[in-house]
Design a protein around this motif. Structure first.
Motif, PDB file in Angstrom:
ATOM      1  N   SER A 173       9.551 -19.552   4.517  1.00 11.73           N
ATOM      2  CA  SER A 173       9.018 -20.101   3.261  1.00 11.73           C
ATOM      3  C   SER A 173       7.903 -19.213   2.724  1.00 11.73           C
ATOM      4  N   SER A 174       7.150 -18.567   3.628  1.00 13.69           N
ATOM      5  CA  SER A 174       6.063 -17.698   3.196  1.00 13.69           C
ATOM      6  C   SER A 174       6.563 -16.410   2.548  1.00 13.69           C
ATOM      7  N   ASP A 175       7.872 -16.126   2.645  1.00 15.43           N
ATOM      8  CA  ASP A 175       8.430 -14.931   2.020  1.00 15.43           C
ATOM      9  C   ASP A 175       8.693 -15.109   0.531  1.00 15.43           C
ATOM     10  N   SER A 176       8.536 -16.323   0.027  1.00 19.88           N
ATOM     11  CA  SER A 176       8.700 -16.523  -1.422  1.00 19.88           C
ATOM     12  C   SER A 176       7.692 -15.670  -2.175  1.00 19.88           C
ATOM     13  N   GLY A 177       8.096 -15.171  -3.312  1.00 22.61           N
ATOM     14  CA  GLY A 177       7.178 -14.381  -4.122  1.00 22.61           C
ATOM     15  C   GLY A 177       7.895 -13.316  -4.913  1.00 22.61           C
ATOM     16  N   GLU A 178       7.117 -12.374  -5.468  1.00 31.45           N
ATOM     17  CA  GLU A 178       7.648 -11.295  -6.285  1.00 31.45           C
ATOM     18  C   GLU A 178       7.675  -9.992  -5.478  1.00 31.45           C
ATOM     19  N   PHE A 179       8.792  -9.281  -5.595  1.00 31.33           N
ATOM     20  CA  PHE A 179       8.975  -8.021  -4.887  1.00 31.33           C
ATOM     21  C   PHE A 179       9.322  -6.934  -5.895  1.00 31.33           C
ATOM     22  N   SER A 180       8.811  -5.719  -5.627  1.00 27.07           N
ATOM     23  CA  SER A 180       9.113  -4.595  -6.525  1.00 27.07           C
ATOM     24  C   SER A 180       9.821  -3.498  -5.751  1.00 27.07           C
ATOM     25  N   CYS A 181      10.766  -2.861  -6.441  1.00 28.08           N
ATOM     26  CA  CYS A 181      11.465  -1.693  -5.903  1.00 28.08           C
ATOM     27  C   CYS A 181      11.000  -0.475  -6.690  1.00 28.08           C
ATOM     28  N   LYS A 182      10.543   0.545  -5.959  1.00 26.00           N
ATOM     29  CA  LYS A 182      10.135   1.803  -6.601  1.00 26.00           C
ATOM     30  C   LYS A 182      11.195   2.866  -6.322  1.00 26.00           C
ATOM     31  N   ALA A 183      11.689   3.516  -7.374  1.00 29.89           N
ATOM     32  CA  ALA A 183      12.653   4.605  -7.247  1.00 29.89           C
ATOM     33  C   ALA A 183      11.991   5.883  -7.747  1.00 29.89           C
ATOM     34  N   GLU A 184      12.076   6.955  -6.936  1.00 29.51           N
ATOM     35  CA  GLU A 184      11.428   8.197  -7.344  1.00 29.51           C
ATOM     36  C   GLU A 184      12.159   9.404  -6.753  1.00 29.51           C
ATOM     37  N   ASN A 185      12.085  10.532  -7.479  1.00 34.20           N
ATOM     38  CA  ASN A 185      12.452  11.840  -6.950  1.00 34.20           C
ATOM     39  C   ASN A 185      11.403  12.827  -7.434  1.00 34.20           C
ATOM     40  N   ASP A 186      11.694  14.117  -7.325  1.00 32.08           N
ATOM     41  CA  ASP A 186      10.677  15.119  -7.645  1.00 32.08           C
ATOM     42  C   ASP A 186      10.598  15.455  -9.123  1.00 32.08           C
ATOM     43  N   LEU A 187      11.317  14.715  -9.964  1.00 28.90           N
ATOM     44  CA  LEU A 187      11.467  15.151 -11.352  1.00 28.90           C
ATOM     45  C   LEU A 187      10.698  14.311 -12.365  1.00 28.90           C
ATOM     46  N   GLY A 188       9.866  13.405 -11.914  1.00 29.62           N
ATOM     47  CA  GLY A 188       9.132  12.615 -12.892  1.00 29.62           C
ATOM     48  C   GLY A 188       8.430  11.443 -12.251  1.00 29.62           C
ATOM     49  N   LYS A 189       7.859  10.589 -13.090  1.00 33.08           N
ATOM     50  CA  LYS A 189       7.141   9.426 -12.596  1.00 33.08           C
ATOM     51  C   LYS A 189       8.116   8.415 -11.994  1.00 33.08           C
TER      52      LYS A 189
ATOM     53  N   TRP B  95      10.066  -0.545  -1.110  1.00 29.08           N
ATOM     54  CA  TRP B  95       9.900  -1.961  -1.467  1.00 29.08           C
ATOM     55  C   TRP B  95       8.474  -2.424  -1.166  1.00 29.08           C
ATOM     56  N   PHE B  96       7.896  -3.206  -2.112  1.00 32.29           N
ATOM     57  CA  PHE B  96       6.573  -3.796  -1.942  1.00 32.29           C
ATOM     58  C   PHE B  96       6.635  -5.281  -2.314  1.00 32.29           C
ATOM     59  N   LYS B  97       5.677  -6.054  -1.772  1.00 35.23           N
ATOM     60  CA  LYS B  97       5.474  -7.424  -2.230  1.00 35.23           C
ATOM     61  C   LYS B  97       4.216  -7.454  -3.079  1.00 35.23           C
ATOM     62  N   LYS B  98       4.213  -8.294  -4.104  1.00 39.33           N
ATOM     63  CA  LYS B  98       3.082  -8.367  -5.029  1.00 39.33           C
ATOM     64  C   LYS B  98       1.781  -8.647  -4.280  1.00 39.33           C
ATOM     65  N   ASN B  99       0.736  -7.921  -4.680  1.00 41.48           N
ATOM     66  CA  ASN B  99      -0.597  -8.034  -4.082  1.00 41.48           C
ATOM     67  C   ASN B  99      -0.648  -7.518  -2.649  1.00 41.48           C
ATOM     68  N   ASN B 100       0.334  -6.685  -2.282  1.00 40.81           N
ATOM     69  CA  ASN B 100       0.342  -6.074  -0.945  1.00 40.81           C
ATOM     70  C   ASN B 100       0.801  -4.626  -1.105  1.00 40.81           C
ATOM     71  N   ASN B 101      -0.090  -3.689  -0.800  1.00 38.04           N
ATOM     72  CA  ASN B 101       0.220  -2.276  -1.002  1.00 38.04           C
ATOM     73  C   ASN B 101       0.976  -1.653   0.163  1.00 38.04           C
ATOM     74  N   GLN B 102       1.195  -2.412   1.233  1.00 35.67           N
ATOM     75  CA  GLN B 102       1.911  -1.881   2.382  1.00 35.67           C
ATOM     76  C   GLN B 102       3.418  -1.914   2.128  1.00 35.67           C
ATOM     77  N   PRO B 103       4.101  -0.768   2.272  1.00 35.62           N
ATOM     78  CA  PRO B 103       5.563  -0.750   2.053  1.00 35.62           C
ATOM     79  C   PRO B 103       6.277  -1.669   3.039  1.00 35.62           C
ATOM     80  N   LEU B 104       7.252  -2.428   2.543  1.00 33.02           N
ATOM     81  CA  LEU B 104       8.066  -3.291   3.396  1.00 33.02           C
ATOM     82  C   LEU B 104       9.321  -2.571   3.868  1.00 33.02           C
ATOM     83  N   SER B 105       9.799  -1.614   3.078  1.00 35.14           N
ATOM     84  CA  SER B 105      11.000  -0.859   3.445  1.00 35.14           C
ATOM     85  C   SER B 105      11.031   0.419   2.624  1.00 35.14           C
TER      86      SER B 105
END
Length: 415
Positions: free
Chosen positions: A291-307, A269-279
Motif C-alpha cells: 500500500s505504501s507503494d502508491s504514488g507518482e513515478f517518473s521514467c527518465k529516458a536519455e542518450n548522449d544527444l540531448g536533454k 525510474w524515480f518516485k516523486k520526492n525521492n531522488n534515489q533511482p528505483l531501477s
C-alpha cells in the motif's frame, strides 16, 4: 696449353659418385620438392578447411567448414568411419568442444558424408582460439592441421553528439588499448585513439568501423548512414502499467517505459520526492506491491544527444481495511447521564464504510464512523463492535463500556 679442370667426385653412402654440379642439381630438386604443396590422393588421410582465419562478433553465430578423406583400406582391411569431432586449443592441449562445459548448448557438429561444420552460437571472447577437426575410424584416428583460428571481438562504434559535434567512439573490453585503426567503407584511412570526429557532412553511402591496432582483420560491425538516417535525443516516453486492471496489494505489478531515440536510450525510474533511482532498466517491477507503494513515478529516458525526457504515471494500490482504532470521547471521567461519542477509523483503499454493532443484538446499532450515545446509563453497558469494510475486505475492533458506581469504564479490544 691450359689444363682441363678436374672433376671432383663426392661419395654418398659409399655407393654413388657425384660431381659437384650434379650434387648441386640434386639439392635444388630436393628443395623444390619440399617447397611444393603436398597433393594427396583419395587414399590419404586429409582435412581441408574452407578458411583458416575467421573473425566474428561477440554474441553472433559462426560456422567453420571442412572436408576430409581417409584410405578405403588400412593394411588390407576396410576402413569405416566411427566418429567425427572438433577440438579447441586450450594452452598446450586440445579438448573436444562438446565436452567443455562453457560450450554447453552452444556448439553443434553437423556432418554430411565427408563435409563437416562446427557451429558455435552466442559467441564469447573466450571462444577465441584454434579449432581442429578430427575423426576416428575402426583402424585409426586423425585430426587436420593447422586448424581454424577464430577471433571474437566485442568492438562497437558508439555514435554521440557532445557539444553539437558528431563523435564516433570505438568501444572495447580492452581498456588498456590506446591505438586504433579506423575504416571508411571498408578501407583503412586513419590511425587514431578510440575517439574520432568525422566530417559533419557524411555521404549517404558512408560506413565507419574500427579495429585494434595489429588486428585490422577483425574490425567492429560497420556503422552505416547514421547521420543521414538520423541520430536524435529521446522523444517523450510512453509509460504503461501491467496489469491494466485494478492494482491490489500483494500482487505483481510492472511499469514499462519506452522512447524513440537513436542511439537507443537508457532508462531510470524515480518516485516523486525521492531522488534515489528505483531501477535503471526499461521496466520497474514490484513482485509484491504494498500500500505504501502508491504514488507518482517518473521514467527518465536519455542518450548522449540531448536533454533527458520524463514521463509521469500514478499508481493507486487497493487494499482491505487495516485494524480499526476506536476512541471514546470525552476521554476524562464520564458520569452516568452524560453523552458518549465513539469514533472508529481504519486505513483502507477504497475508503472504508463503518457499522456499529452491540453484542447479542442482530441489527446494527448505528452506521458511520461516529456513534453517539446520549444520556448514557447502565442499560447501555456492553460490548460494541466497529466493523470497517470495503470491496477488498473487512476488519473489526471492540470496545467494552460499563457503568460502575455511576461512572463509565471502557475497555478496548481488537479482533
Amino acid at each position: 696449353m691450359s689444363t682441363p679442370p678436374q672433376k671432383i667426385f663426392f661419395i654418398l653412402n659409399c655407393d654413388w659418385l657425384f660431381t659437384l654440379s650434379e650434387l648441386r642439381l640434386m639439392i635444388k630438386l630436393t628443395l623444390l620438392f619440399f617447397k611444393a604443396p603436398l597433393v594427396q590422393g583419395q587414399d590419404s588421410w586429409r582435412v581441408t578447411y574452407s578458411s583458416l582465419q575467421i573473425c566474428a562478433y561477440k554474441g553472433s553465430t559462426v560456422e567453420m567448414n571442412c572436408t576430409f578423406t581417409y584410405p578405403e583400406r588400412t593394411k588390407g582391411e576396410v576402413n569405416s568411419l566411427q566418429k567425427t569431432f572438433w577440438l579447441r586449443k586450450d594452452g598446450f592441449y586440445y579438448k573436444d568442444v562438446e565436452t567443455v562445459s562453457e560450450y554447453s548448448g552452444r556448439v553443434k557438429n553437423i556432418c554430411d558424408e565427408n563435409k563437416c561444420t562446427l557451429r558455435i552460437t552466442n559467441l564469447r571472447e573466450t571462444d577465441s582460439t584454434v579449432y581442429r577437426f578430427g575423426f576416428i575410424t575402426n583402424k585409426d584416428s586423425y585430426h587436420g592441421r593447422p586448424g581454424v583460428t577464430l577471433s571474437v571481438t566485442d568492438l562497437q562504434v558508439k555514435v554521440s553528439r557532445p557539444y553539437k559535434a558528431l563523435l564516433f567512439q570505438c568501444l572495447s573490453g580492452l581498456s588498456s588499448q590506446t591505438s586504433y585503426i579506423w575504416f571508411r567503407n571498408g578501407q583503412k584511412f586513419k590511425h587514431s585513439t578510440s575517439s574520432y570526429y568525422p566530417p559533419e557532412q557524411l555521404l549517404q553511402t558512408d560506413s565507419y568501423s574500427c579495429a585494434l591496432s595489429g588486428h585490422e582483420k577483425c574490425p567492429s560491425p560497420p556503422v552505416c548512414d547514421m547521420y543521414l538516417s538520423g541520430i536524435y535525443a529521446p522523444k517523450l516516453p510512453s509509460v504503461s502499467v501491467s496489469p491494466s486492471a485494478e492494482i491490489v496489494e500483494g500482487s505483481s505489478v510492472t511499469l514499462t517505459c519506452s522512447s524513440d531515440a537513436n542511439p537507443a536510450p537508457e532508462y531510470t525510474w524515480f518516485k516523486k520526492n525521492n531522488n534515489q533511482p528505483l531501477s535503471r532498466e526499461a521496466q520497474l517491477v514490484f513482485n509484491s506491491i504494498k500500500s505504501s507503494d502508491s504514488g507518482e513515478f517518473s521514467c527518465k529516458a536519455e542518450n548522449d544527444l540531448g536533454k533527458p525526457t520524463y514521463k509521469w504515471i500514478s499508481i493507486d494500490v487497493k487494499y482491505a481495511p487495516k485494524l480499526p482504532s476506536v476512541s471514546v470521547s470525552p476521554s476524562a471521567e464520564i458520569v452516568e447521564g452524560s453523552s458518549v461519542t465513539l469514533t472508529c477509523s481504519s486505513d483502507a483503499n477504497p475508503a472504508a464504510n463503518y457499522t456499529w454493532f452491540k453484542e447479542d443484538e442482530d441489527s446494527p446499532t448505528a452506521s458511520g464512523q461516529i456513534f453517539t450515545i446520549s444520556n448514557f446509563s447502565a442499560d447501555h453497558s456492553g460490548r460494541y463492535y466497529c466493523e470497517a469494510q470495503n470491496t477488498r475486505g473487512r476488519h473489526n475492533s471492540t470496545v467494552h463500556l460499563t457503568v460502575l458506581s455511576g461512572k463509565l469504564h471502557t475497555q478496548l479490544r481488537s479482533d
